[in-house]
Design an enzyme around this catalytic site. Structure first.
Site, PDB file in Angstrom:
ATOM      1  N   GLY A 164      16.673  31.840 -19.596  1.00 17.38           N
ATOM      2  CA  GLY A 164      17.236  32.810 -20.519  1.00 17.38           C
ATOM      3  C   GLY A 164      17.967  33.930 -19.812  1.00 17.38           C
ATOM      4  O   GLY A 164      17.833  35.095 -20.176  1.00 17.38           O
ATOM      5  N   ASP A 213       8.864  20.420 -19.321  1.00 16.89           N
ATOM      6  CA  ASP A 213       8.492  21.516 -20.212  1.00 16.89           C
ATOM      7  C   ASP A 213       7.415  21.078 -21.200  1.00 16.89           C
ATOM      8  O   ASP A 213       7.682  20.331 -22.138  1.00 16.89           O
ATOM      9  CB  ASP A 213       9.730  22.011 -20.964  1.00 16.89           C
ATOM     10  CG  ASP A 213       9.437  23.240 -21.819  1.00 16.89           C
ATOM     11  OD1 ASP A 213       8.290  23.727 -21.777  1.00 16.89           O
ATOM     12  OD2 ASP A 213      10.341  23.716 -22.520  1.00 16.89           O
ATOM     13  N   HIS A 225      15.878  32.218 -24.595  1.00 14.12           N
ATOM     14  CA  HIS A 225      16.993  31.288 -24.496  1.00 14.12           C
ATOM     15  C   HIS A 225      18.062  31.659 -25.526  1.00 14.12           C
ATOM     16  O   HIS A 225      17.758  32.090 -26.632  1.00 14.12           O
ATOM     17  CB  HIS A 225      16.532  29.856 -24.793  1.00 14.12           C
ATOM     18  CG  HIS A 225      15.660  29.279 -23.725  1.00 14.12           C
ATOM     19  ND1 HIS A 225      14.322  29.064 -23.896  1.00 14.12           N
ATOM     20  CD2 HIS A 225      15.951  28.861 -22.473  1.00 14.12           C
ATOM     21  CE1 HIS A 225      13.814  28.532 -22.795  1.00 14.12           C
ATOM     22  NE2 HIS A 225      14.777  28.402 -21.908  1.00 14.12           N
ATOM     23  N   GLY A 226      19.326  31.466 -25.157  1.00 14.68           N
ATOM     24  CA  GLY A 226      20.409  31.687 -26.102  1.00 14.68           C
ATOM     25  C   GLY A 226      20.644  33.156 -26.403  1.00 14.68           C
ATOM     26  O   GLY A 226      20.490  34.016 -25.539  1.00 14.68           O
ATOM     27  N   SER A 255      21.242  34.480 -19.775  1.00 16.80           N
ATOM     28  CA  SER A 255      22.367  34.996 -20.554  1.00 16.80           C
ATOM     29  C   SER A 255      21.940  36.161 -21.437  1.00 16.80           C
ATOM     30  O   SER A 255      20.903  36.096 -22.102  1.00 16.80           O
ATOM     31  CB  SER A 255      22.957  33.885 -21.436  1.00 16.80           C
ATOM     32  OG  SER A 255      23.508  32.861 -20.645  1.00 16.80           O
ATOM     33  N   ASN A 305      18.485  30.591 -14.800  1.00 20.46           N
ATOM     34  CA  ASN A 305      19.253  29.662 -15.625  1.00 20.46           C
ATOM     35  C   ASN A 305      20.262  30.411 -16.487  1.00 20.46           C
ATOM     36  O   ASN A 305      19.894  31.378 -17.173  1.00 20.46           O
ATOM     37  CB  ASN A 305      18.321  28.870 -16.536  1.00 20.46           C
ATOM     38  CG  ASN A 305      17.480  27.859 -15.794  1.00 20.46           C
ATOM     39  OD1 ASN A 305      17.408  27.873 -14.566  1.00 20.46           O
ATOM     40  ND2 ASN A 305      16.844  26.977 -16.532  1.00 20.46           N
ATOM     41  N   GLU A 326       6.972  25.067 -16.704  1.00 23.20           N
ATOM     42  CA  GLU A 326       6.950  26.391 -17.340  1.00 23.20           C
ATOM     43  C   GLU A 326       5.550  26.708 -17.838  1.00 23.20           C
ATOM     44  O   GLU A 326       4.880  25.854 -18.426  1.00 23.20           O
ATOM     45  CB  GLU A 326       7.945  26.427 -18.504  1.00 23.20           C
ATOM     46  CG  GLU A 326       8.020  27.757 -19.237  1.00 23.20           C
ATOM     47  CD  GLU A 326       9.105  27.767 -20.317  1.00 23.20           C
ATOM     48  OE1 GLU A 326       8.859  28.357 -21.391  1.00 23.20           O
ATOM     49  OE2 GLU A 326      10.171  27.175 -20.108  1.00 23.20           O
ATOM     50  N   ASP A 350      17.046  19.490 -17.118  1.00 22.71           N
ATOM     51  CA  ASP A 350      16.301  20.625 -17.653  1.00 22.71           C
ATOM     52  C   ASP A 350      15.545  20.315 -18.946  1.00 22.71           C
ATOM     53  O   ASP A 350      16.024  19.560 -19.798  1.00 22.71           O
ATOM     54  CB  ASP A 350      17.297  21.772 -17.906  1.00 22.71           C
ATOM     55  CG  ASP A 350      16.620  23.112 -18.053  1.00 22.71           C
ATOM     56  OD1 ASP A 350      15.570  23.320 -17.408  1.00 22.71           O
ATOM     57  OD2 ASP A 350      17.136  23.969 -18.789  1.00 22.71           O
TER      58      ASP A 350
END
Length: 277
Positions: free
Chosen positions: A204, A101, A175-176, A206, A225, A131, A79
């Site tokens: 992203g 990316d 992300h995160g 989560s 993801n 992306e 990734d």
């Protein structure tokens, strides 16, 4: 069984579900991801972040073996490769898909660099995800910046010019850990899905929320993801257990249990449970 990611995702697109791409950077997380998928009879993607494992070539051999012996379809993605060298490293390590990316550079440069790596990867029978637009990083509020979102017409042009196999789109995720609540642009996703024929990917996952994730699957997302929530669940399992005294010998089984339970939850949310074929 080890399968090509496009083979896996074409069924997801047809049936309106998404395959979870789960953080897998060592033996523990890789085994946990596959165990969760086998329990749920779900296809799964093992997702190793760039620099996630220091001995990538050895790790690649190990997860290839895990995938071949698994009772469910497994794909392997290296990734967010951010350089030519790291993308080639992922190919050499045995991943059957690399994520290239270049989303933070100008469009023309993005196309040129992705196109070159697609040509090389396809020659090695490796597929490529890329992306367009830019998914925010930890603590960001992606929806605050309209210029970071994917433009539908540009997405179509990008896929045609680069020949990528999957496209990660920016529709408001991050992300995160999120700063504030996620606000997804489902209208934008619908427009992209109407124009782009390759499988669409959501980074992203989560913290995005079960309802939001399920809706993205219905609107065209085929791969999601998930990293932060898996790690957080493994950590929380340790805190809940306490690990007092000789319980510390159960450190790794408890970590795995927390990871597996959350992975299984996402398989239900994304609709991939029971879809292993």
């Amino acid at each position: 069984m080890l399968v090509r990611i496009t083979e896996m995702l074409k069924y997801a697109k047809k049936e309106g579900y998404a395959v979870p791409a789960l953080a897998a950077v060592d033996e523990l997380t890789s085994r946990a991801a596959i165990e969760a998928a086998e329990r749920m009879k779900s296809p799964v993607i093992l997702l190793c972040m760039e620099n996630g494992n220091k001995d990538l070539c050895y790790f690649g051999k190990m997860i290839n073996d895990f995938a071949i012996r698994a009772q469910i379809p497994v794909a392997l993605v290296y990734d967010h490769t951010t350089s030519f060298e790291s993308a080639i490293k992922g190919i050499r390590a045995g991943f059957n898909c690399i994520m290239v990316d270049r989303s933070q550079i100008p469009y023309k440069e993005n196309v040129a660099q992705v196109k070159e790596l697609v040509r090389i990867a396809h020659a090695a029978n490796v597929e490529v995800e890329s992306e367009l637009g830019h998914v925010g990083m930890e603590g960001s509020d992606a929806q605050d910046s309209e210029c970071a979102l994917t433009v539908p017409d540009e997405a179509l042009k990008f896929v045609e010019e680069t020949d990528v196999d999957c496209l990660a789109v920016a529709i408001g995720t991050s992300h995160g850990v999120y700063k504030g609540k996620p606000k997804l642009r489902f209208d934008l996703l619908e427009k992209i899905a109407q124009k782009v024929t390759v499988p669409l990917v959501l980074h992203g996952g989560s913290g995005t929320g079960d309802e939001n994730l399920a809706k993205t699957c219905r609107k065209g997302i085929c791969k999601v993801n998930i990293v932060n929530d898996l790690y957080r669940s493994a950590y929380n399992a340790l805190i809940s257990d306490g690990m007092e005294g000789n319980r510390i010998y159960n450190l790794f089984p408890v970590l795995s249990k927390g990871y597996i339970e959350t992975a299984m939850h996402f398989m239900k949310v994304l609709g991939s449970a029971g879809k292993a074929i």
